[in-house]
Design a protein around this motif. Structure first.
Motif, PDB file in Angstrom:
ATOM      1  N   ASP A  60      -1.351   0.522  10.069  1.00 51.91           N
ATOM      2  CA  ASP A  60      -0.130   1.022   9.438  1.00 51.91           C
ATOM      3  C   ASP A  60      -0.364   2.469   9.011  1.00 51.91           C
ATOM      4  O   ASP A  60      -1.428   3.048   9.283  1.00 51.91           O
ATOM      5  CB  ASP A  60       0.298   0.122   8.267  1.00 51.91           C
ATOM      6  N   TYR A  61       0.610   3.059   8.342  1.00 54.79           N
ATOM      7  CA  TYR A  61       0.512   4.476   8.006  1.00 54.79           C
ATOM      8  C   TYR A  61      -0.375   4.755   6.800  1.00 54.79           C
ATOM      9  O   TYR A  61      -0.469   5.893   6.351  1.00 54.79           O
ATOM     10  CB  TYR A  61       1.911   5.068   7.821  1.00 54.79           C
ATOM     11  N   LYS A  62      -1.067   3.706   6.319  1.00 54.25           N
ATOM     12  CA  LYS A  62      -2.117   3.874   5.322  1.00 54.25           C
ATOM     13  C   LYS A  62      -3.478   3.498   5.884  1.00 54.25           C
ATOM     14  O   LYS A  62      -4.461   3.409   5.158  1.00 54.25           O
ATOM     15  CB  LYS A  62      -1.807   3.032   4.081  1.00 54.25           C
ATOM     16  N   ASN A  73       6.802   7.178   3.936  1.00 51.91           N
ATOM     17  CA  ASN A  73       5.850   6.484   3.074  1.00 51.91           C
ATOM     18  C   ASN A  73       6.542   6.140   1.758  1.00 51.91           C
ATOM     19  O   ASN A  73       7.282   6.949   1.195  1.00 51.91           O
ATOM     20  CB  ASN A  73       4.622   7.358   2.808  1.00 51.91           C
ATOM     21  N   VAL A 107       3.907   2.553  -3.868  1.00 52.61           N
ATOM     22  CA  VAL A 107       3.098   1.329  -3.786  1.00 52.61           C
ATOM     23  C   VAL A 107       3.877   0.175  -4.419  1.00 52.61           C
ATOM     24  O   VAL A 107       4.397   0.281  -5.532  1.00 52.61           O
ATOM     25  CB  VAL A 107       1.752   1.521  -4.503  1.00 52.61           C
ATOM     26  N   HIS A 124      -4.378   0.619   7.405  1.00 50.21           N
ATOM     27  CA  HIS A 124      -4.725  -0.810   7.355  1.00 50.21           C
ATOM     28  C   HIS A 124      -4.484  -1.442   8.725  1.00 50.21           C
ATOM     29  O   HIS A 124      -3.426  -1.262   9.315  1.00 50.21           O
ATOM     30  CB  HIS A 124      -3.865  -1.502   6.297  1.00 50.21           C
ATOM     31  N   ARG A 173       0.826  -1.213   0.000  1.00 52.11           N
ATOM     32  CA  ARG A 173       0.000   0.000   0.000  1.00 52.11           C
ATOM     33  C   ARG A 173       0.863   1.267   0.000  1.00 52.11           C
ATOM     34  O   ARG A 173       0.334   2.374   0.109  1.00 52.11           O
ATOM     35  CB  ARG A 173      -0.912   0.020   1.234  1.00 52.11           C
ATOM     36  N   GLY A 174       2.179   1.091  -0.066  1.00 53.02           N
ATOM     37  CA  GLY A 174       3.055   2.252   0.028  1.00 53.02           C
ATOM     38  C   GLY A 174       3.220   2.723   1.461  1.00 53.02           C
ATOM     39  O   GLY A 174       3.584   3.875   1.708  1.00 53.02           O
ATOM     40  N   GLN A 175       2.976   1.828   2.433  1.00 47.55           N
ATOM     41  CA  GLN A 175       3.064   2.195   3.846  1.00 47.55           C
ATOM     42  C   GLN A 175       4.516   2.311   4.289  1.00 47.55           C
ATOM     43  O   GLN A 175       5.441   1.865   3.603  1.00 47.55           O
ATOM     44  CB  GLN A 175       2.337   1.160   4.721  1.00 47.55           C
ATOM     45  N   ARG A 176       4.718   2.900   5.457  1.00 49.88           N
ATOM     46  CA  ARG A 176       6.055   2.965   6.038  1.00 49.88           C
ATOM     47  C   ARG A 176       6.476   1.580   6.518  1.00 49.88           C
ATOM     48  O   ARG A 176       5.646   0.777   6.938  1.00 49.88           O
ATOM     49  CB  ARG A 176       6.091   3.954   7.205  1.00 49.88           C
ATOM     50  N   SER A 220       5.314  -3.666   8.323  1.00 50.28           N
ATOM     51  CA  SER A 220       4.547  -2.423   8.389  1.00 50.28           C
ATOM     52  C   SER A 220       4.772  -1.708   9.711  1.00 50.28           C
ATOM     53  O   SER A 220       4.598  -2.283  10.781  1.00 50.28           O
ATOM     54  CB  SER A 220       3.058  -2.720   8.223  1.00 50.28           C
ATOM     55  N   SER A 224      -4.424   4.522  15.825  1.00 54.81           N
ATOM     56  CA  SER A 224      -5.357   5.391  15.110  1.00 54.81           C
ATOM     57  C   SER A 224      -6.481   5.895  15.997  1.00 54.81           C
ATOM     58  O   SER A 224      -7.132   6.876  15.698  1.00 54.81           O
ATOM     59  CB  SER A 224      -5.964   4.642  13.917  1.00 54.81           C
TER      60      SER A 224
END
Length: 287
Positions: free
Chosen positions: A179-181, A111, A114, A183, A72-75, A142, A147
């Motif tokens: 995660d930073y997206k 980040n 993807v 998820h 997802r392009g997360q960190r 991840s 959150s």
């Protein structure tokens, strides 16, 4: 033609008819060994979560490789558990360059694009020996953050006076790890540290939980009895349809909450901002 020359002619014709070279035909059939540096390393592909790698090296020159894809392009987080005096050299690949991960603090990427792949390499540090039966433990995957969070207690009736972060004997807390997206992340350990009397520099009480498949943690913490250093003025509240006057003693405290592997992804910090908390010691109805 004598017997010796007839034998030579027969052997030559036989090789010619089979299309073989006499020199190669009598060569050692075993192929030459391939240089290990020319072979591709075996890379363990890790699943989409925060992974805990527990592994070892079989010998001093052994090297292990791991790979994680930020789908997802997360960190991405890399953190070695108990790195002090460890013989392991932890490296990650940044572009085409291998960089060493130093110290006991987690390394977190920004980040990513993807589908970006991050590789990890574990080997023996130069001039270090590997103790027998020793294993390394590394978090890789991840990067987690909190959150949502709620901290409530068993004294809801006093919320108008103290605010939402107060408790008498039981503190309930919950959060979601993502995660930073955004998820959800399963299997991440989170710690809530609570100081129930900051004026006396008391130690923190720790409460821990591990996130489920949806990333949620819900748990409780029992609080000890206390002697209140402060007292409220008498105040009125409505309770069960009746108006009652109360007076309480209490201690002001604070709390913060974080994923064990990544304190920057939490709420507050030990050395920075904390969230205020009130520990109610006695509650008395004034008649």
């Amino acid at each position: 033609m004598d017997t010796f020359y007839r034998h030579i002619l027969i052997i030559a014709l036989a090789f010619t008819g089979l299309g073989m070279n006499p020199i190669s035909a009598i060569a050692d059939p075993t192929p030459p060994a391939t240089d290990q540096n020319e072979t591709s390393p075996q890379i363990v592909e890790l699943p989409d979560k925060l992974n805990t790698i527990i592994d070892s090296l079989t010998h001093d020159s052994d090297v292990k490789y791991y790979s994680f894809t930020a789908i997802r392009g997360q960190r991405v987080l890399i953190n070695q558990i108990d790195p002090a005096n460890a013989p392991w050299l932890i490296e990650y690949k940044d572009g085409d360059i291998w960089k060493t991960k130093y110290g006991d603090e987690a390394y977190t990427t920004p980040n990513l694009d993807v589908g970006k792949q991050i590789q990890l390499r574990v080997s023996r540090k130069p001039q270090h020996s590997i103790p027998e039966n020793s294993r390394y433990e590394i978090l890789f995957g991840s990067a987690p953050r909190l959150s949502d969070h709620q901290v409530t207690g068993d004294a809801e009736q006093f919320t108008p006076y103290f605010g939402k972060h107060r408790a008498y004997r039981t503190l309930d807390w919950q959060t979601q790890v993502v995660d930073y997206k955004g998820h959800p992340l399963e299997g991440v350990r989170v710690t809530l540290e609570l100081n129930i009397n900051q004026d006396s520099n008391s130690s923190y009480i720790a409460s821990q939980g591990t996130s489920n498949k949806s990333g949620f943690i819900r748990t409780s913490l029992s609080l000890p009895a206390c002697h209140g250093s402060k007292a409220t003025d008498p105040f009125w509240i409505w309770q069960h349809g009746f108006r009652t006057k109360w007076q309480l003693t209490y201690n002001p405290g604070n709390w913060f909450m974080y994923p064990n592997s990544h304190e920057k992804g939490g709420v507050g910090s030990k050395n920075g901002e904390k969230v205020s908390f009130v520990h109610i010691c006695t509650q008395r109805i004034i008649r």
